[in-house]
Design an enzyme around this catalytic site. Sequence first.
Site, PDB file in Angstrom:
ATOM      1  N   MET A  30       0.843  -1.207   0.000  1.00 56.00           N
ATOM      2  CA  MET A  30       0.000   0.000   0.000  1.00 56.00           C
ATOM      3  C   MET A  30       0.875   1.252   0.000  1.00 56.00           C
ATOM      4  SD  MET A  30      -3.414  -0.970   2.079  1.00 56.00           S
ATOM      5  CE  MET A  30      -2.802  -0.784   3.738  1.00 56.00           C
ATOM      6  N   HIS A  34       8.988   1.230   3.293  1.00 51.27           N
ATOM      7  CA  HIS A  34      10.064   1.226   4.286  1.00 51.27           C
ATOM      8  C   HIS A  34      10.906  -0.038   4.058  1.00 51.27           C
ATOM      9  CE1 HIS A  34       7.548  -1.729   6.272  1.00 51.27           C
ATOM     10  NE2 HIS A  34       6.543  -0.865   6.340  1.00 51.27           N
ATOM     11  N   HIS A  37       9.183  -3.436   3.453  1.00 50.82           N
ATOM     12  CA  HIS A  37       8.738  -3.662   2.073  1.00 50.82           C
ATOM     13  C   HIS A  37       9.938  -4.020   1.185  1.00 50.82           C
ATOM     14  CE1 HIS A  37       5.516  -0.605   3.291  1.00 50.82           C
ATOM     15  NE2 HIS A  37       4.821  -1.669   2.985  1.00 50.82           N
ATOM     16  N   GLN A  61     -10.477  -2.714   2.286  1.00 48.50           N
ATOM     17  CA  GLN A  61     -10.019  -3.352   3.521  1.00 48.50           C
ATOM     18  C   GLN A  61     -10.034  -2.419   4.727  1.00 48.50           C
ATOM     19  OE1 GLN A  61      -6.143  -4.265   1.630  1.00 48.50           O
ATOM     20  NE2 GLN A  61      -5.217  -3.722   3.584  1.00 48.50           N
ATOM     21  N   GLY A 147       4.749 -10.291   4.094  1.00 52.87           N
ATOM     22  CA  GLY A 147       5.517 -10.195   5.337  1.00 52.87           C
ATOM     23  C   GLY A 147       4.846 -10.943   6.480  1.00 52.87           C
ATOM     24  N   GLN A 148       5.681 -11.581   7.294  1.00 54.11           N
ATOM     25  CA  GLN A 148       5.161 -12.251   8.493  1.00 54.11           C
ATOM     26  C   GLN A 148       4.556 -11.244   9.470  1.00 54.11           C
ATOM     27  OE1 GLN A 148       7.879 -14.871  10.827  1.00 54.11           O
ATOM     28  NE2 GLN A 148       6.667 -14.157  12.570  1.00 54.11           N
ATOM     29  N   MET A 184       8.777  -2.592  11.637  1.00 56.50           N
ATOM     30  CA  MET A 184       8.570  -1.475  10.711  1.00 56.50           C
ATOM     31  C   MET A 184       7.157  -1.526  10.167  1.00 56.50           C
ATOM     32  SD  MET A 184      12.112  -1.344   8.677  1.00 56.50           S
ATOM     33  CE  MET A 184      13.632  -1.062   9.561  1.00 56.50           C
ATOM     34  N   SER A 185       6.541  -0.359  10.022  1.00 55.24           N
ATOM     35  CA  SER A 185       5.170  -0.286   9.521  1.00 55.24           C
ATOM     36  C   SER A 185       4.924   1.126   9.005  1.00 55.24           C
ATOM     37  CB  SER A 185       4.188  -0.585  10.664  1.00 55.24           C
ATOM     38  OG  SER A 185       2.893  -0.155  10.330  1.00 55.24           O
ATOM     39  N   ARG A 187       2.338   2.675   9.373  1.00 51.47           N
ATOM     40  CA  ARG A 187       1.558   3.375  10.403  1.00 51.47           C
ATOM     41  C   ARG A 187       2.442   3.920  11.537  1.00 51.47           C
ATOM     42  NH1 ARG A 187      -2.703  -0.526   9.013  1.00 51.47           N
ATOM     43  NH2 ARG A 187      -4.513   0.656   8.305  1.00 51.47           N
TER      44      ARG A 187
END
Length: 285
Positions: A30, A34, A37, A61, A147-148, A184-185, A187
């Site tokens: 999306m 970072h 990704h 979603q 990603g896990q 890492m996210s 958000r």
Amino acid sequence: MEIIRIPRIMQDTCRRHILKGRSVGFVPTMGALHEGHLSLMKRAQRENDSVVVSIFVNPAQFAPAEDFAAYPRDIDNDLVKLRDLGIDSLFVPDNSLMYPSGFSTSVEVGGLSDRLCGLYRPGHFRGVATVVAKLLNIVGPTRAYFGQKDFQQTVVIRRMVKDLNMDAEIVVCPTKREEDGLAMSSRNRYLNPQERTAAASLYRAMTLVSEDLRSGTKSPAALKEMLHAALAKEPLITGIDYAGIFHPETLDELQETGRLREVLIAVAARLGKTRLIDNIVVNLG
Ligand code: AMP
């Protein structure tokens, strides 16, 4: 890097690779990219002849009260990162091409979608499964990388791919973390400096519990209590949606670890207005 906006053109491009016997790796995102990704993309590059990345903030979603409008968008920086990495194709479809008027199909992965995050984000995994099914049909990759970090998403997608006889191989990659352990996210950009520091407590709490889990001396109920007690020490955590010990395939909350070889510790917590999720899979040997 070629930038493609039209699903039909994306489909034709990938088909040409596959017909020439070239493998295609696909990383759906999306955006607001970072290192997490990028780690998926680097793996896709190692394992495939050509790599396609998609950036699409999927409205289906997000529930009406969620952060779809505020979700970070950073296309200029994303383009720089993708070009630096040498990605072959970027698919950035418009909403109107992904969900044209009259669109009325959805993919529902029963059971697995209704627990953990599904309890707190009704309809979320229907939106995820539907868009991933569309993207896999559009790109038609040899392998798709996830990603896990979004553990439940990987379980839902694996189930969907199996149930619907889709032929992409699903590859799940480890969670990339900041130095203090925070996953890492995109958000994380919402966090103020105090919340950012406090956010590392999710990983710390899970790590603490994982040590006792491995030693096998405590029941899942006792470990869950320990996890909640560790999280409760952080005053900036304003709510815990769930935190516990789960079966890594069924996502059922565990009463005992029995003969399981792997166990999932998963947390969803709120820091102010930001909802963070994280997990670790503990190998019991
Ligand atoms: P998103 O843009 O948040 O939808 O994420 C796109 C993909 O990147 C998903 O498969 C995520 O699970 C994965 N991802 C997100 N954060 C991380 C991370 N910290 N480490 C590894 N993969 C990640």
